[in-house]
Design an enzyme around this catalytic site. Structure first.
Site, short mmCIF file in Angstrom:
data_model
loop_
_atom_site.label_atom_id
_atom_site.label_comp_id
_atom_site.label_asym_id
_atom_site.label_seq_id
_atom_site.Cartn_x
_atom_site.Cartn_y
_atom_site.Cartn_z
N GLU A 122 -106.44 0.03 16.71
CA GLU A 122 -107.69 0.90 16.81
C GLU A 122 -108.73 0.24 17.02
O GLU A 122 -109.69 0.67 17.44
CB GLU A 122 -107.43 2.09 15.74
CG GLU A 122 -107.77 3.29 15.92
CD GLU A 122 -107.44 4.40 15.06
OE1 GLU A 122 -106.39 4.71 14.92
OE2 GLU A 122 -108.43 4.62 14.18
N ASP A 123 -109.01 -0.78 15.98
CA ASP A 123 -110.17 -1.33 15.70
C ASP A 123 -110.50 -2.68 16.15
O ASP A 123 -111.43 -3.17 15.93
CB ASP A 123 -110.49 -1.15 14.31
CG ASP A 123 -110.49 0.22 13.74
OD1 ASP A 123 -110.92 1.19 14.63
OD2 ASP A 123 -110.41 0.56 12.67
N ASP A 145 -103.06 5.79 3.74
CA ASP A 145 -104.52 5.60 4.38
C ASP A 145 -105.27 6.89 4.04
O ASP A 145 -106.53 6.46 3.58
CB ASP A 145 -104.15 5.94 5.80
CG ASP A 145 -105.57 5.61 6.70
OD1 ASP A 145 -106.32 4.55 6.26
OD2 ASP A 145 -105.55 5.91 8.03
N HIS A 152 -101.88 -1.19 10.30
CA HIS A 152 -102.26 0.26 10.69
C HIS A 152 -103.81 0.42 11.35
O HIS A 152 -103.61 1.35 12.60
CB HIS A 152 -102.22 1.20 9.77
CG HIS A 152 -103.34 1.44 8.91
ND1 HIS A 152 -103.67 0.75 7.74
CD2 HIS A 152 -104.55 2.29 8.86
CE1 HIS A 152 -104.64 1.13 7.02
NE2 HIS A 152 -105.25 2.06 7.72
N ASP A 153 -104.57 -0.39 11.56
CA ASP A 153 -105.96 0.00 12.07
C ASP A 153 -106.27 -1.33 13.15
O ASP A 153 -107.31 -1.40 13.65
CB ASP A 153 -107.23 -0.34 11.22
CG ASP A 153 -107.21 1.41 10.55
OD1 ASP A 153 -106.82 2.21 11.05
OD2 ASP A 153 -107.70 1.43 9.35
N HIS A 185 -109.25 -2.72 2.88
CA HIS A 185 -108.64 -1.28 3.11
C HIS A 185 -107.27 -1.43 3.54
O HIS A 185 -106.34 -0.80 3.17
CB HIS A 185 -109.58 -0.54 4.38
CG HIS A 185 -108.85 0.67 4.68
ND1 HIS A 185 -108.42 1.82 3.83
CD2 HIS A 185 -108.33 0.93 6.07
CE1 HIS A 185 -107.96 2.73 4.75
NE2 HIS A 185 -107.97 2.37 5.97
P1 NDP Z 1 -115.01 9.13 10.88
O1 NDP Z 1 -113.80 8.77 11.60
O2 NDP Z 1 -116.68 8.63 11.60
O3 NDP Z 1 -115.19 8.20 9.31
C1 NDP Z 1 -114.21 8.31 8.89
C2 NDP Z 1 -113.23 7.24 9.14
O4 NDP Z 1 -113.97 5.91 8.79
C3 NDP Z 1 -112.23 7.10 7.91
O5 NDP Z 1 -111.06 7.81 8.38
C4 NDP Z 1 -111.76 5.70 7.86
O6 NDP Z 1 -111.00 5.41 8.94
C5 NDP Z 1 -113.13 5.14 8.22
N1 NDP Z 1 -113.82 4.38 6.91
C6 NDP Z 1 -114.56 3.29 7.08
N2 NDP Z 1 -114.96 2.94 5.72
C7 NDP Z 1 -114.96 3.98 5.00
C8 NDP Z 1 -115.15 4.30 3.74
N3 NDP Z 1 -115.81 3.56 2.92
N4 NDP Z 1 -114.67 5.45 3.20
C9 NDP Z 1 -113.82 6.27 3.93
N5 NDP Z 1 -113.75 5.91 5.17
C10 NDP Z 1 -113.96 4.78 5.88
O7 NDP Z 1 -115.27 10.31 10.35
P2 NDP Z 1 -116.02 11.66 10.69
O8 NDP Z 1 -117.02 11.86 9.71
O9 NDP Z 1 -116.44 11.53 12.19
O10 NDP Z 1 -114.79 12.89 10.62
C11 NDP Z 1 -114.27 13.45 9.55
C12 NDP Z 1 -114.72 15.24 9.53
O11 NDP Z 1 -116.00 15.32 9.39
C13 NDP Z 1 -114.20 15.69 10.90
O12 NDP Z 1 -113.71 17.03 10.61
C14 NDP Z 1 -115.55 15.95 11.47
O13 NDP Z 1 -115.50 16.74 12.54
C15 NDP Z 1 -116.24 15.95 10.37
N6 NDP Z 1 -117.86 15.79 10.69
C16 NDP Z 1 -118.12 14.99 11.46
C17 NDP Z 1 -119.62 14.43 11.74
C18 NDP Z 1 -120.31 13.55 12.72
O14 NDP Z 1 -120.99 13.11 12.70
N7 NDP Z 1 -118.97 12.80 13.23
C19 NDP Z 1 -120.50 15.36 11.23
C20 NDP Z 1 -120.23 16.57 10.26
C21 NDP Z 1 -118.77 16.69 10.16
P3 NDP Z 1 -109.83 4.31 8.88
O15 NDP Z 1 -108.86 4.41 7.74
O16 NDP Z 1 -109.08 4.27 10.41
O17 NDP Z 1 -110.64 2.92 8.82
ZN ZN Z 2 -107.17 3.12 7.63
#
Ligand code: NDP
Ligand code: ZN
Length: 179
Positions: free
Chosen positions: A66-67, A123, A62-63, A36
């Site tokens: 955070e991670d 991102d 960038h991550d 990623h």
């Molecule tokens: P998360 O932060 O839990 O997950 C998304 C993040 O995961 C991405 O921003 C990315 O962050 C990382 N990631 C890792 N693998 C993947 C992949 N294969 N594809 C895409 N992203 C990936 O997001 P949420 O779902 O919690 O939040 C998104 C929206 O959905 C919010 O508005 C939230 O309120 C809503 N929502 C959340 C729910 C929940 O249970 N949390 C339920 C319903 C809605 P990075 O780039 O930092 O790696």
């Molecule tokens: Zn990222």
């Protein structure tokens, strides 16, 4: 002369690959996490034509704060204050509740520096490209849809930064019926 990656850039790649070595993305194939951050930097170099090396390095990193156990002090010592400050701008505060972090991404997007906005756009583009073809493990369709809706709110506050990236993001939002 053909440009070559700098030693600094190569060290940055090696550092990110090491720090993220045990992490996987949330897609069903459990892609190595480092793919990623390489994608994000490549989007900036190839699709947005960014030549600013600190931006390309910060994209790789960038991550990492955070991670992983990496700290901003580590990044500053290894890669300098400019790269470290860019990573700081794109790093969520993990001490906050998740809902608050999501809200702050929307609220703070417009205040970000133009160079950090580039990283945020790339991102989101990589995450959304992944979500177009994969539903992360354990996610419902509704959650995937809400991620597109949330990401658009962030992107809307990052606009006026890079035409190519914004056009590509808009194409995705259009496909999802959000534009
Ligand atoms: P998360 O932060 O839990 O997950 C998304 C993040 O995961 C991405 O921003 C990315 O962050 C990382 N990631 C890792 N693998 C993947 C992949 N294969 N594809 C895409 N992203 C990936 O997001 P949420 O779902 O919690 O939040 C998104 C929206 O959905 C919010 O508005 C939230 O309120 C809503 N929502 C959340 C729910 C929940 O249970 N949390 C339920 C319903 C809605 P990075 O780039 O930092 O790696
Ligand atoms: Zn990222």
């Amino acid at each position: 002369m053909t440009p070559r990656p700098s030693s600094r850039f190569m060290e940055c790649l090696q550092y990110a690959a090491h720090k993220h070595r045990d992490q996987r993305r949330k897609d069903p194939a459990q892609t190595p996490y480092v793919n990623h951050v390489i994608n994000v930097s490549t989007i900036l170099a190839v699709e947005a034509c960014i030549e600013d090396e600190a931006v390309l390095m910060a994209a790789i990193l960038h991550d990492v704060v955070e991670d992983t156990d990496a700290t901003f002090a580590d990044l500053e010592a290894l890669f300098g204050a400019d790269v470290c400050d860019l990573v700081r701008e794109v790093t969520d505060d993990k001490s906050l509740e998740k809902q608050e972090r999501k809200r702050l991404q929307i609220a703070n997007a417009a205040k970000t520096s133009p160079r950090a906005k580039l990283i945020k756009l790339a991102d989101k583009l990589d995450n959304l490209r992944d979500l177009l073809v994969n539903t992360p493990q354990g996610w419902t369709e509704e959650r995937r849809e809400l991620y597109f809706v949330w990401a658009k709110q962030v992107v809307d506050n990052l606009r006026g930064t890079n035409t190519n990236l914004e056009l590509k993001l808009d194409e995705i939002f259009r496909q999802r019926g959000l534009l």
